[in-house]
Design an enzyme around this catalytic site. Structure first.
Site, PDB file in Angstrom:
ATOM      1  N   SER A  36     -94.287  -7.896  -0.520  1.00 12.83           N
ATOM      2  CA  SER A  36     -93.414  -9.051  -0.311  1.00 12.83           C
ATOM      3  C   SER A  36     -92.897  -9.560  -1.647  1.00 12.83           C
ATOM      4  CB  SER A  36     -94.188 -10.172   0.379  1.00 12.83           C
ATOM      5  OG  SER A  36     -95.094 -10.746  -0.540  1.00 12.83           O
ATOM      6  N   LYS A  37     -91.909 -10.425  -1.553  1.00 18.97           N
ATOM      7  CA  LYS A  37     -91.334 -11.003  -2.762  1.00 18.97           C
ATOM      8  C   LYS A  37     -92.413 -11.764  -3.536  1.00 18.97           C
ATOM      9  CE  LYS A  37     -87.835 -14.430  -3.987  1.00 18.97           C
ATOM     10  NZ  LYS A  37     -88.250 -14.459  -5.386  1.00 18.97           N
ATOM     11  N   ARG A  38     -93.324 -12.366  -2.773  1.00 21.09           N
ATOM     12  CA  ARG A  38     -94.392 -13.131  -3.429  1.00 21.09           C
ATOM     13  C   ARG A  38     -95.257 -12.255  -4.350  1.00 21.09           C
ATOM     14  NH1 ARG A  38     -97.926 -15.840   0.127  1.00 21.09           N
ATOM     15  NH2 ARG A  38     -96.335 -15.503   1.718  1.00 21.09           N
TER      16      ARG A  38
END
Ligand code: GLU
Length: 509
Positions: free
Chosen positions: A261-263
């Site tokens: 994920s972007k996180r």
């Protein structure tokens, strides 16, 4: 007869294309080129609520940057266009009608409130063969009423009529045969009168058929849609020309479990987008591989190996080598961990291989940003050529090569303490005199003359050379000293030594 390979990358312009989407595009491209086929770029923009301005340009720019060529598309044109779904409404309308006329689909008027009520009344409610008889649709209502409602402009949807108790087989070139019972499928909405647009499923199948797509290569997240797609092909009578399915493994987090994920990127400091993305709504900026100083060849190579291997231990492979080796036999079912450090390693390998002139072109913006001008491309290329072995990303080149462009203002304290003694200023003056006598400043020649002088004077080689380096570079680092002085103008070298003599305080004896 072998079918002509035609593949499509079919992104929805709902935001920046994720690096996983790029991997999908890349595998489509590699497969198409491997088999002399065509690569289509189709923009799936039927969900107007999720449309994001700039997303389509972003897709084009990303693919172009990475060298993923498109044969047919909005910009390229082609015989099967238009290649943007919002421009194909008439086509979809025709096929919706075909399904309605052949009783494979029906019209439903249930309002959101009615659907909500049905869900509240029946646990695990699903709009399907077991429930459609209790809902407001063309199967339960008299034909005249259906017609009247439509004529009055009542909003409706068209639903796919899925037969119960069918074993639906999906053949996947990576996963083998996957069988699903049709009872788990709901009567999917295929068309909405509200915006006169089909949903993803209908548009996707109609277009794959009309565009004569031979292989549907896409992310694993689309596997659950595949049984429905198989049934749609059947309903249209197109089973014989149904494309092969290929569902690619997920990209997984570098550490821990689950989807990348972007996180993860934010936390560990790597981009999950090919290019920097400026969110038009929030104004947020997400970092991109290009802006972080990766080379497109490195990103391609790195991504190619996330879910596929060449069957031997080759690692660094050009696009052509990837094309020559690509096959689904060596694609894995299991998700691929996104080892971003490996991406940095690849970049290092490609920086070292990169032609110095091309590297100079890529580095010019870094110089510009720092307000540095007046250096020829040849000078920049030679300077970078000397340091590229020590850099991973393009901006690292600055950290290694800065002194070629700006004279040191300060001198590394530790090196001064170790290498600058009370005798040094006088020796540096002598060195200037020696340098000024050298006609040919090429590395080997200058080296020989300077080393002979050091030896004849009985000076300490390491101390003299390191003081020299300290004066020119500002610290005891950098490439071979005489390679530096071959490139740098002599006045500059001499000026720097003078400046160091003036600036570096002479220690007490
Ligand atoms: N529009 C879908 C997407 O955004 C396409 C999925 C497919 O390739 O069928 O990924």
């Amino acid at each position: 007869m072998e079918r002509k390979v035609r593949v499509r990358f079919a992104p929805s312009p709902t935001g920046p294309l994720h690096i996983g989407g790029i991997r999908t595009a890349l595998y489509n491209y590699l497969f198409a080129r491997r088999h002399g086929g065509s690569m289509i770029l189709r923009i799936e923009d039927t969900d107007s609520r999720r449309f994001v301005p700039g997303a389509e340009e972003y897709i084009n720019e990303s693919l172009a940057w990475l060298g993923i060529g498109i044969d047919e598309g909005v910009r390229e044109g082609g015989e099967y266009g238009p290649y943007k779904q919002s421009e194909r409404r008439d086509i979809y309308r025709r096929y919706v009608k075909q399904l309605l006329d052949s009783d494979k689909a029906y019209i439903a008027f249930d309002t959101p409130e009615e659907l909500e009520a049905a869900r509240a009344a029946t646990p695990n409610f699903q709009y399907d063969a077991s429930t459609r008889g209790n809902m407001r649709n063309s199967l339960t209502m008299p034909a005249e009423e259906v017609k009247r409602l439509i004529d009055e402009g009542t909003q409706y949807v068209v639903r796919f009529k899925i037969d119960p108790d069918r074993e639906v087989k999906v053949n996947d070139l990576i996963r083998g045969e996957v069988t699903v019972n049709s009872n788990i499928l709901d009567d999917k909405v295929l068309y909405k009168s509200a915006d006169d647009l089909p949903t993803y499923h209908l548009a996707n199948i109609v277009d794959d058929h009309l565009m004569e797509v031979s292989h549907v290569i896409r992310g694993e997240e689309w596997l659950p849609s595949a049984p429905l797609h198989v049934l749609l092909y059947e309903a249209f009578g197109w089973s014989d020309t149904m494309p092969e399915f290929v569902h690619l493994p997920l990209l997984l987090k570098p550490v821990g479990n689950g989807k990348l994920s972007k996180r993860d990127g934010d936390k560990l400091g790597f981009p999950v987008f090919p290019l920097e993305w400026h969110d038009p709504k929030s104004g947020d900026i997400s970092s991109g591989y290009r802006e972080q100083g990766y080379l497109p060849e490195a990103v391609v190579n790195f991504l190619a190996l996330l879910g596929w291997n060449p069957g031997d231990d080759s690692e660094v492979m050009s696009m052509q080598e990837l094309i020559d080796k690509f096959s689904f036999e060596h694609c894995s079912k299991a998700g691929a961990k996104f080892d971003f450090k490996k991406g940095i390693w690849f970049n290092h390998e490609y920086l070292m291989k990169k032609d110095d002139n091309e590297l100079a072109d890529l580095f010019m913006p870094v110089l510009e940003e720092k307000g540095i001008a007046g250096f020829s491309k040849e000078y920049v290329a030679k300077a970078l050529g000397m340091v590229k072995g020590r850099a991973n990303l393009i901006p690292d080149l600055w950290d290694q090569a800065d002194f070629f462009f700006v004279a040191p203002e300060t001198y590394a304290e530790k090196d001064v303490r170790k290498r600058w003694s009370a005798e040094t200023p006088a020796i540096m003056e002598e060195l200037i005199a020696v340098l000024e006598t050298i006609d040919d400043m090429t590395s080997a020649n200058a080296e020989k003359i300077v080393l002979d002088w050091i030896e004849s004077k009985g000076y300490h080689l390491g101390n003299v050379m390191n003081a020299f380096r300290l004066a020119v570079v500002g610290a005891c680092r950098g490439p071979h000293m005489f390679d530096i002085t071959e490139l740098m103008p002599r006045e500059e070298v001499v000026g720097r030594i003078r400046k160091a003599v003036e600036r570096i305080p002479v220690p007490e004896k």
